[in-house]
Design an enzyme around this catalytic site. Sequence first.
Site, PDB file in Angstrom:
ATOM      1  N   CYS A 168       0.824  -1.220   0.000  1.00  0.00           N
ATOM      2  CA  CYS A 168       0.000   0.000   0.000  1.00  0.00           C
ATOM      3  C   CYS A 168       0.852   1.262   0.000  1.00  0.00           C
ATOM      4  O   CYS A 168       0.359   2.351  -0.299  1.00  0.00           O
ATOM      5  CB  CYS A 168      -0.935  -0.009   1.202  1.00  0.00           C
ATOM      6  SG  CYS A 168      -2.002  -1.449   1.204  1.00  0.00           S
ATOM      7  N   HIS A 171      -3.977   6.851   2.453  1.00  0.00           N
ATOM      8  CA  HIS A 171      -4.343   5.509   2.029  1.00  0.00           C
ATOM      9  C   HIS A 171      -5.719   5.157   2.584  1.00  0.00           C
ATOM     10  O   HIS A 171      -5.982   5.310   3.775  1.00  0.00           O
ATOM     11  CB  HIS A 171      -3.288   4.519   2.520  1.00  0.00           C
ATOM     12  CG  HIS A 171      -3.647   3.106   2.227  1.00  0.00           C
ATOM     13  ND1 HIS A 171      -4.147   2.718   1.009  1.00  0.00           N
ATOM     14  CD2 HIS A 171      -3.605   1.986   2.998  1.00  0.00           C
ATOM     15  CE1 HIS A 171      -4.398   1.417   1.043  1.00  0.00           C
ATOM     16  NE2 HIS A 171      -4.073   0.958   2.231  1.00  0.00           N
ATOM     17  N   ASN A 185     -10.345  -0.704  -0.465  1.00  0.00           N
ATOM     18  CA  ASN A 185      -8.907  -0.477  -0.258  1.00  0.00           C
ATOM     19  C   ASN A 185      -8.188  -0.936  -1.528  1.00  0.00           C
ATOM     20  O   ASN A 185      -8.182  -2.121  -1.842  1.00  0.00           O
ATOM     21  CB  ASN A 185      -8.478  -1.296   0.972  1.00  0.00           C
ATOM     22  CG  ASN A 185      -6.986  -1.223   1.256  1.00  0.00           C
ATOM     23  OD1 ASN A 185      -6.185  -0.961   0.367  1.00  0.00           O
ATOM     24  ND2 ASN A 185      -6.616  -1.479   2.499  1.00  0.00           N
TER      25      ASN A 185
END
Length: 346
Positions: free
Chosen positions: A132, A273, A303
Site C-alpha cells: 500500500c 491511504h 482499499n
Amino acid sequence: MGTPSAAAVSAKPPALPKIGVAILGSGSAVPTRVVSNDQIAALCDSSDDWIFQRTGIRNRRICDPADGESNRTLCTDALRRALESASVAPNELDLVICGTITQDMRCPSTACLVASELGCGTAAAWDIGAACCGFVYSLNTAHDLIRSGSFKTVGVIGCDTVSAITDYTNRNVAILFGDAAGAVVLRATDDVSKGVVAQCNHANGNGWQELYMPGWDEHIKDGADRALVRTGCLHMNGREVFKFAVTTFCSLIKETLDKAGLSVEDVDMFVCHQSNIRILEAASERFGIDKEHLYVNIEKYGNTSAGSVPLCFDELRRGGRIKEGQLVMFVAFGAGLTWSSSLWRM
Ligand code: COA
C-alpha cells in the site's frame, strides 16, 4: 589515482542543486466492473451491513480479465491520462516508476511494459514493491532523483489489482480490497518553492506475517488455518494490521509535521491511504482534521492498496480542490510492514 589530500577529505560535499519539483498532471483508471458488498458476501459468509459498518466500503471495482483488464492496462491508462493532463508527450519522460506488488508478469517490470506501450522511448523504468506504500515510496524516490539532477521528467504510477491474489472465500481479505491505478507526472522547475517539504519512509519486516502472500508451502506457519492461508493468496491478520495502522498513521503525520516545523492547521489537504474508514476516522479525531481536509472515497472503491493515494489525488485535482501553493500531505501504510509520507508544496 593518488591518495586524496587532507583538504579534499575534509571538504563538505557540494550542496544539492536548487531544483524545484512540480506535479504537472495526474490521471487514474479503475476497472469497469462494479462489485457490491452483497456480491462479495455471497461468496464468503458476510453481509452488506457488516462490511459497511466495519470498513465504510459499499462497492469496489474488480478487473475482468475476459475484458482484457489487468494491472498493466490500468497503469497504462492512468499514466496516459496523467500525461494528457500535464500536456507532456510520452517521449518527454526520462523515467517511469511504478509502485505495485500485483504485476501481471514478474518479469519484466510493469513500468517497462507501460513505457513501451505509451512510447516513452528509452526512458528508464522500474517497479517498487511496497504494497500500500508503493505510490508514496515511488513519489519520494522520483522527487529526490529529480532534485538531485539525475532525471527531469518522471511518470509515477501506483497500482494494485489485489483481486488477482484474493481468495474470495476468505472473508478477512475478500471484503476489503479493490483494483485501481493512479499516476502523476513530475518535472524539474526553477521554482524552488515547489516539491517535498518533508518526507518519511519506514519499514519493519518483523511484521511481515500480519499481511502477506505465501509464495510456496514453506512460507505458511506451522499451525496456520490451511483453509484461510493459501499459497498465491493474500493473508491478513486484520486485528493486528488495524492496530498497526491506527498507531502508525498518527505517528507518521506527527513525525512529518515535526520535520517540517508545521502544524496540522497548515496542511490544506491530507491524501491518505484508504485502508478502512475507522482507521481514517481515528486519525482525523486524534488531530482534529475536518472532512474538508481529509479526502475519503473508500465507499466507492474499497482499499486499492498502492492505487488508493494517487486515485484520491486525481479525484481531488480534477475536482479543482488542489491549488498551486497549497500544502498537501500524502500518507500510506501497509504490508511489509511499511509506512511512508510525503508533504508537498504544490
Ligand atoms: N463478515 C462478517 N463477520 C465477520 C467478518 C466478515 N467479513 N470478519 C470477521 N467477522 C466477525 C468475526 O468472526 C468476529 O465475530 P465474533 O465477535 O462472533 O467472534 C467479529 O466479526 C469481529 O471480528 P474482528 O476480526 O475483530 O473484526 P474487525 O472489527 O477487526 O474487522 C477488519 C475486520 C478486517 C475489517 C479490520 O480488522 C480491519 O480493517 N483491519 C485492517 C485492515 C487493513 O487496513 N488492511 C490493509 C492495510 S493497508
